[in-house]
Design an enzyme around this catalytic site. Structure first.
Site, short mmCIF file in Angstrom:
data_model
loop_
_atom_site.label_atom_id
_atom_site.label_comp_id
_atom_site.label_asym_id
_atom_site.label_seq_id
_atom_site.Cartn_x
_atom_site.Cartn_y
_atom_site.Cartn_z
CB ILE A 65 5.06 -46.16 47.70
CG1 ILE A 65 4.89 -46.75 46.33
CG2 ILE A 65 5.96 -45.31 47.92
CD1 ILE A 65 4.58 -45.45 45.41
CB SER A 66 7.15 -51.56 47.42
OG SER A 66 5.89 -52.30 48.22
CD GLN A 67 14.42 -51.20 46.47
OE1 GLN A 67 14.09 -51.73 47.40
NE2 GLN A 67 15.48 -50.98 45.78
#
Ligand code: SAH
Length: 225
Positions: A65-67
């Site tokens: 999951i991206s930042q």
């Protein structure tokens, strides 16, 4: 989603909102979308205590999951008004899908890994949004049935912009896509002007590979078309 667990994470979520603002995220609609989206539901229980850190986290199947600040940047660039039809390639956890659902009219999202999509579907159902449609498959082909799209977000890195996605962009529509090698890419925004596609290079980024016919093949070479 009231109750002690929701309250426990509520404080952490407010701190994330403060952190995003201190990092330069000022679009009120974007901040509100982060406030409305319970990130702790989208990460595996083993990393749930870190759900509101501004960090990328593992979500299984070798994906991440991206930042949050990366999502926020994408969403600020798109400056959605709430009426748009948006295509997302790479549902992953479904977190960005729900952020988009709070900012756009209709969200269509494609994921190639079935267990990730199944889990995303369950969590999205808990988020009280009714404008999301999900598809299992190779997103490098886009989702023709609902084209054209006012915005396309590609959440995985491609050697170049997949042609079917360019074809499915509406007039004046914009696509955000990380383009480059498997390890490092440039975030590019492509705007459709008739049959012309204007490209603007934004920044250096690192995303997992877009694996498909118009992206990378499983073994690391460029796609076959
Ligand atoms: N926005 C997501 C990012 C997940 S990582 C999140 O924050 O959770 C990128 C995702 O793209 C992965 O889940 C990966 O499986 C998916 N992906 C890679 N190639 C794809 C393709 N051709 N079609 C659809 N999804 C793809």
């Amino acid at each position: 989603m009231a109750g002690p667990v929701a309250r426990q994470f509520g404080g952490a979520r407010r701190r994330l909102l403060d952190e995003l603002q201190s990092k330069g995220v000022h679009d009120i609609a974007v901040i509100r979308a982060f406030d409305l989206t319970p990130r702790h539901l989208f990460v595996p229980t083993g990393v749930q205590h870190r759900a509101y850190e501004d960090a990328a986290l593992p979500i299984g199947s070798g994906q991440t999951i991206s930042q949050p600040s990366v999502h926020a940047k994408y969403l600020e660039i798109l400056a959605l008004k709430g009426t748009e039809r948006v295509l997302e390639i790479g549902t992953g956890s479904g977190y960005q899908t729900v952020l988009l659902a709070h900012l756009a009219g209709q969200v269509f999202s494609v994921e190639r890994i079935a267990p990730l999509l199944d889990r995303a579907r369950d969590v999205i159902a808990q988020c009280a949004v009714s404008n999301v449609s999900l598809l299992l498959g190779d997103g490098t082909h886009g989702w023709k049935a609902f084209a054209p799209y006012d915005a396309i977000l590609v959440s995985a890195a491609s050697p170049d912009a997949p042609q079917p996605l360019l074809d499915q962009l509406a007039e004046g529509g914009r696509m955000l896509v990380p383009i480059g090698g498997r390890d490092e890419q440039r975030l590019v925004v492509i705007t459709r002007r008739g049959e012309r596609f204007e490209r603007q290079d934004l920044s250096a980024v690192r995303f997992v590979p877009l694996v498909g016919d118009f992206g990378w093949s499983e073994n690391g070479s460029e796609g076959t078309r």
